[in-house]
Enzyme design. Sequence first.
Site, PDB file in Angstrom:
ATOM      1  N   LYS A  46       0.866  -1.030  -0.034  1.00 28.72           N
ATOM      2  CA  LYS A  46       0.068   0.074  -0.005  1.00 28.72           C
ATOM      3  C   LYS A  46       0.707   1.094   0.044  1.00 28.72           C
ATOM      4  O   LYS A  46       1.962   1.247   0.570  1.00 28.72           O
ATOM      5  CB  LYS A  46      -0.858  -0.073   1.282  1.00 28.72           C
ATOM      6  CG  LYS A  46      -2.118   0.999   1.221  1.00 28.72           C
ATOM      7  CD  LYS A  46      -3.296  -0.061   0.488  1.00 28.72           C
ATOM      8  CE  LYS A  46      -4.445   0.526   0.213  1.00 28.72           C
ATOM      9  NZ  LYS A  46      -5.593  -0.154  -0.044  1.00 28.72           N
TER      10      LYS A  46
HETATM   11  P1  NAD Z   1     -12.529   7.532  -2.883  1.00 30.92           P
HETATM   12  O1  NAD Z   1     -11.870   8.378  -2.870  1.00 30.92           O
HETATM   13  O2  NAD Z   1     -13.480   7.253  -4.374  1.00 30.92           O
HETATM   14  O3  NAD Z   1     -14.179   7.793  -2.123  1.00 30.92           O
HETATM   15  C1  NAD Z   1     -13.812   7.862  -0.380  1.00 30.92           C
HETATM   16  C2  NAD Z   1     -15.180   8.543  -0.047  1.00 30.92           C
HETATM   17  O4  NAD Z   1     -14.974   8.728   1.354  1.00 30.92           O
HETATM   18  C3  NAD Z   1     -15.524   9.864  -0.387  1.00 30.92           C
HETATM   19  O5  NAD Z   1     -17.063   9.900  -0.598  1.00 30.92           O
HETATM   20  C4  NAD Z   1     -14.999  10.932   0.623  1.00 30.92           C
HETATM   21  O6  NAD Z   1     -16.085  11.835   0.531  1.00 30.92           O
HETATM   22  C5  NAD Z   1     -15.553   9.964   1.703  1.00 30.92           C
HETATM   23  N1  NAD Z   1     -14.788  10.363   2.793  1.00 30.92           N
HETATM   24  C6  NAD Z   1     -13.483  10.643   3.159  1.00 30.92           C
HETATM   25  N2  NAD Z   1     -13.519  11.226   4.490  1.00 30.92           N
HETATM   26  C7  NAD Z   1     -14.479  11.036   5.008  1.00 30.92           C
HETATM   27  C8  NAD Z   1     -14.999  11.319   6.250  1.00 30.92           C
HETATM   28  N3  NAD Z   1     -14.076  11.845   7.414  1.00 30.92           N
HETATM   29  N4  NAD Z   1     -16.039  10.998   6.715  1.00 30.92           N
HETATM   30  C9  NAD Z   1     -16.985  10.644   5.908  1.00 30.92           C
HETATM   31  N5  NAD Z   1     -16.782  10.379   4.631  1.00 30.92           N
HETATM   32  C10 NAD Z   1     -15.381  10.523   4.331  1.00 30.92           C
HETATM   33  O7  NAD Z   1     -12.373   6.130  -2.216  1.00 30.92           O
HETATM   34  P2  NAD Z   1     -12.815   4.484  -2.491  1.00 30.92           P
HETATM   35  O8  NAD Z   1     -11.835   4.001  -3.508  1.00 30.92           O
HETATM   36  O9  NAD Z   1     -14.266   4.506  -2.820  1.00 30.92           O
HETATM   37  O10 NAD Z   1     -12.278   3.983  -1.167  1.00 30.92           O
HETATM   38  C11 NAD Z   1     -13.256   4.161  -0.173  1.00 30.92           C
HETATM   39  C12 NAD Z   1     -12.813   3.065   0.791  1.00 30.92           C
HETATM   40  O11 NAD Z   1     -12.981   1.581   0.109  1.00 30.92           O
HETATM   41  C13 NAD Z   1     -11.548   3.052   1.431  1.00 30.92           C
HETATM   42  O12 NAD Z   1     -11.211   2.368   2.871  1.00 30.92           O
HETATM   43  C14 NAD Z   1     -10.573   1.939   0.467  1.00 30.92           C
HETATM   44  O13 NAD Z   1      -9.358   1.610   1.028  1.00 30.92           O
HETATM   45  C15 NAD Z   1     -11.483   0.976   0.267  1.00 30.92           C
HETATM   46  N6  NAD Z   1     -11.438   0.246  -0.856  1.00 30.92           N
HETATM   47  C16 NAD Z   1     -11.355   0.678  -2.149  1.00 30.92           C
HETATM   48  C17 NAD Z   1     -10.956  -0.011  -3.365  1.00 30.92           C
HETATM   49  C18 NAD Z   1     -11.110   0.373  -4.578  1.00 30.92           C
HETATM   50  O14 NAD Z   1     -11.040  -0.378  -5.561  1.00 30.92           O
HETATM   51  N7  NAD Z   1     -11.167   1.740  -4.826  1.00 30.92           N
HETATM   52  C19 NAD Z   1     -10.857  -1.528  -3.003  1.00 30.92           C
HETATM   53  C20 NAD Z   1     -11.101  -2.167  -1.829  1.00 30.92           C
HETATM   54  C21 NAD Z   1     -11.198  -1.189  -0.646  1.00 30.92           C
END
Ligand code: NAD
Length: 439
Positions: free
Chosen positions: A125
């Site tokens: 990561k």
């Molecule tokens: P992203 O950047 O597309 O979206 C993140 C979201 O979280 C946004 O809507 C943002 O406004 C919100 N956010 C940020 N800080 C916040 C807070 N303090 N309170 C409330 N909301 C908040 O990210 P993503 O890719 O959708 O990832 C989201 C989660 O899923 C993370 O934990 C990431 O590690 C995990 N994840 C993502 C993927 C992927 O393929 N993108 C895969 C597995 C896990």
Amino acid sequence: MSTDASAKASPKQADTAPSLKDRGNLFEIAGRQVDKAMKLINLDDDVAQILAQPKNEIITNFPVRMDNGKFQIFKGYRVQHNNILGPYKGGIRYHHEANLDEMKALASWMTYKSALHEIPFGGGKGGIKVDPRQHSKTELERITRRFTAALGSNIGPEFDIPAPDVGTNEQTMVWMMDTYMNIVAQSERNSVRGVVTGKSVTSGGSYGRREATGQGVVHCITEWAKDKNFNLDGAHVIIQGFGNVGTYTARLLSQKGAVVVGVGDVGGYIANPEGINPHKLSEHVAKTGSVAGYKGATKVTREEFFGLEADIFVPAALELELGLKEAKALKVKMVVEGANGPTYPEAEDYLLGKGVDVIPDILCNSGGVIVSYYEWLQNKRSEQWDTADVLARLEKRMKQTYANVRQYAQAHKTDWRTASYAIGLERLQHCYRERGIFP
Ligand code: NAD
């Protein structure tokens, strides 16, 4: 700071969301989770010691020229936790509170996730301590390219393969790929396309990757509903985080008749008991950068959001959002961890004690890394699989792993997180026993 008028306004932090540094040490919490599974399977001591720390922790401070001509120094990370099962693999996060312990935890979860799903990858990561909303597209491009160059041969299609995560997207991955291609020998350029996954389809990405994580979450919810004889048609869902994972989870769940009654993100929380249209909400977020201010719902506080009448809660934002206070407020039957590490161990204990099912991150948010694996394979073979093919493979693998975890949890009378870790750990241990430790 951005001089580009088109850069999105930075929404204010949602009312009472705690800062990451006040949430506790994520790596220590991750260690507590995995410890339970290590004890359950009586993991060999030497394997436990190897997995207790990442193999490599890279920190790079690098300068980037801003649009106003001045230079700014950024701090970038890449943590490589383990690669006994295959190349390091894991996302790149752009967040103003990114830190080493967070990266170590997230990298270790990737090791266990890949092991659990039998994907030939290890865990890594990385990211940059930066708020991407404060920068123009041209600044983000230079930041990304300079970071990629700074990582240099510490990444590579057979060594360490980044992907998108919070604050990054397909465009970020295409810049990384292009930069990497330009620092290898000309004759090798096309063979290194797989240095990152989550690219746009035109630049070598896979069909189905964009929705993969949300789709995986929805497969787990569907399997759970079948097991519990629960009708998803009309079920009420609340989702925290409306980025890649939250958006696609909402869209795909609504196709099954589920009703999204509450959503929150960094800018605020909204609710509507009649349902929120995920497509219209996405359009609003694309324009404003947050769910806040969406006309088809009412503003609620973070506290009210957790107490909404709902059946399913999908955390899809950041880690450690679900503490004891939030767990006590929740009225749902299940929590499905779209985000990595959203739940404190004591909150999980409380929920399980109340009979709420918790489907852990390494089981249910793995659609992204599974389709990333397919993207990597397609790049290696110079192939392009169609969407139906990719999604059918994803569904098969998600359902198979879900069934494995269910069976393991029942057989060992343990919770699903411990069962998921235990399966992954057994695979890692098996491999260490066979290969031994060099020299
Ligand atoms: P992203 O950047 O597309 O979206 C993140 C979201 O979280 C946004 O809507 C943002 O406004 C919100 N956010 C940020 N800080 C916040 C807070 N303090 N309170 C409330 N909301 C908040 O990210 P993503 O890719 O959708 O990832 C989201 C989660 O899923 C993370 O934990 C990431 O590690 C995990 N994840 C993502 C993927 C992927 O393929 N993108 C895969 C597995 C896990």
